[in-house]
Design a protein around this motif. Structure first.
Motif: not given
Length: 472
Positions: A146, A197, A270
């Protein structure tokens, strides 16, 4: 690219940092924390695109009926629902899914995802899949990272290496543990680092080859355990072998050691929903930064996270930066700045009330669920919901009697071989020592109130004679 990728959803976590919402018997991935759907259901809906096959789910055996029910609620069919007797972390869980795919003759790329993350622009990842698939077919293990928008101290970082030609992927220079604030600020300023992530893409054969290379004990245990068998719609490996499998994460077991890893940074919205601060960040908030449940009210209060049961009101006056979480049997009041100490607090709670770490307000069974409304010496009152086609085991109690009152639906009851059909407002009495069963043969849930009286009112006083779910 139709049906070219197999989603693998890992649903075995406990989520203790979201206590008291999340309990061992009902972890966070099964809760509707950020909308009407559970985190698991949102994850499954993200991979409903035509490029994906039906998913492989890996979950703890004790949660199998919750997972099955939540899949049915949103109409998701699974390729397999793989059961683990005990959580062994991500490396063995992914290996089970890889072994299962290969045994089905499938060496398509696996898109591995935790079941408990929140992503609201997943289409961005789908758009970037061709680059990742191309590398995966060459034997690479791709980790999705991310692109950071803040100096976050709670995530691991990945340093990008050399850009791989004709793709948006990079070689991995190194993995970094959770940094200090100063170091995280340096990472952000450099533009060379991404958040790890926990999502990956690789073929089953490539993953198992790297597992054999870097974690051979795990690889050999999973290979020995992978004589799969079906059980009531679930897939089981050899549990005795699995119990002896080492526990390790994919990061430590393979990714931080293998030179065969690439990273694809993505600008995803996210959140790993790893605690109440993360939940507050993704939740809807009022103009003062308060995240509230429907029945909550605040005045002169800022940046609070309030969460209560439906029908229960939390009133906050003149407070800021708190998490106030109320459930039927426990309430947490914490400074948001101290939430990283929650595990230490729960150690104290475990000494006094260990059960409060395990059980949730609703207890799920293969036939439906129940909730204890009130209990005292010699009595207990439950609300029972029996799903369509659900049937409680044929059983007997030696130390308690039960009185069932139907609220809605139709109950098919047998008491000592005698059949009874009960509708709303009708009831029956089961004396101690009588063999009885309860079933819902209708298409709508059956709801009833159960009043227990007696000297022993727990699960130890159940003698089962027949159970369609194979329980003993």
């Amino acid at each position: 690219m139709k049906n070219s990728i197999i989603p693998v959803v890992l649903a075995g976590g406990i989520g203790s940092r979201l206590w008291p919402l999340s309990r061992q018997a009902m972890p966070k991935q099964f809760l509707p924390l950020l909308g009407d759907e559970s985190l698991l259901q949102s994850t499954l809906n993200r991979v409903s695109d035509s490029c994906f096959t039906d998913p492989i789910l890996v979950c703890n055996e004790q949660h199998r009926f919750i997972v099955s029910s939540q899949c049915q609620q949103i109409g998701v069919a699974t390729m397999a629902l793989l059961l683990e007797p005990d959580g062994k972390n991500t490396a063995p869980a992914i290996a089970l899914a890889a072994q299962y795919a290969l045994q089905q003759g499938l060496d398509k790329p696996l898109l591995v995802m935790p079941a408990d993350h929140h992503i609201d622009n997943f289409e961005l990842l789908i758009e970037q899949l061709p680059d990742a698939i191309s590398l995966a077919q060459q034997g690479k293990l791709i980790t999705f990272a991310i692109e950071p928008d803040s100096a976050h101290c709670g995530y691991g970082y990945i340093k990008n290496g050399t850009k791989i030609a004709a793709s948006n992927c990079y070689e991995v220079d190194e993995f970094k543990e959770k940094p200090s604030l100063l170091l995280a600020q340096q990472y952000l300023a450099s533009g060379e680092y991404s958040w790890n992530s926990g999502m990956f893409l690789f073929t089953p054969s490539a993953y198992l080859a790297e597992l054999e290379r870097f974690a051979p004990k795990i690889a050999s245990c999973i290979a020995a355990a992978a004589n799969f068998s079906g059980d009531l719609g679930f897939i089981r490996a050899n549990n005795e072998v699995l119990k002896n499998c080492p526990s390790d994460s994919i990061d430590y077991a393979i990714l931080e050691r293998s030179p065969n890893v690439a990273v694809l940074p993505l600008a995803l919205n996210w959140n790993d929903v790893g605690g109440f601060n993360a939940l507050w960040q993704s939740a809807d908030k009022d103009e003062q930064g308060n995240s509230l449940s429907t029945d909550d009210v605040v005045l002169h209060s800022h940046n609070n996270l309030l969460s209560g049961e439906e029908g229960h009101s939390i009133a906050a006056l003149g407070v800021s930066d708190l998490a106030i979480i109320h459930t039927h049997d426990a309430t947490l009041v914490a400074s948001k700045s101290q939430l990283d100490q929650l595990p230490e607090l729960l150690k104290q709670l475990a000494v006094k009330h260990d059960d409060k770490l395990i059980h949730h307000q609703a207890v799920y069974r293969p036939w439906g669920s129940y909730r204890v409304l009130i209990a005292g010496t010699g009595f207990k009152v439950k609300k029972i919901i029996v799903s369509p086609a659900g049937k409680l085991s044929t059983q007997r109690h030696q130390y308690r009697a039960e009185h069932w009152v139907v609220v809605s639906g139709i109950a098919d009851v047998r008491i000592d071989g005698e059949a009874h059909t009960l509708t709303a407002d009708q009831s029956c009495y089961i004396a101690a020592g009588h063999i009885h069963s309860l079933a819902n043969t209708q298409n709508e849930p059956l709801i009833l109130i159960e009043v227990q009286t007696g000297s022993i009112l727990d699960e130890t006083d159940i003698e089962r004679f027949d159970d369609q779910y194979g329980r003993k």
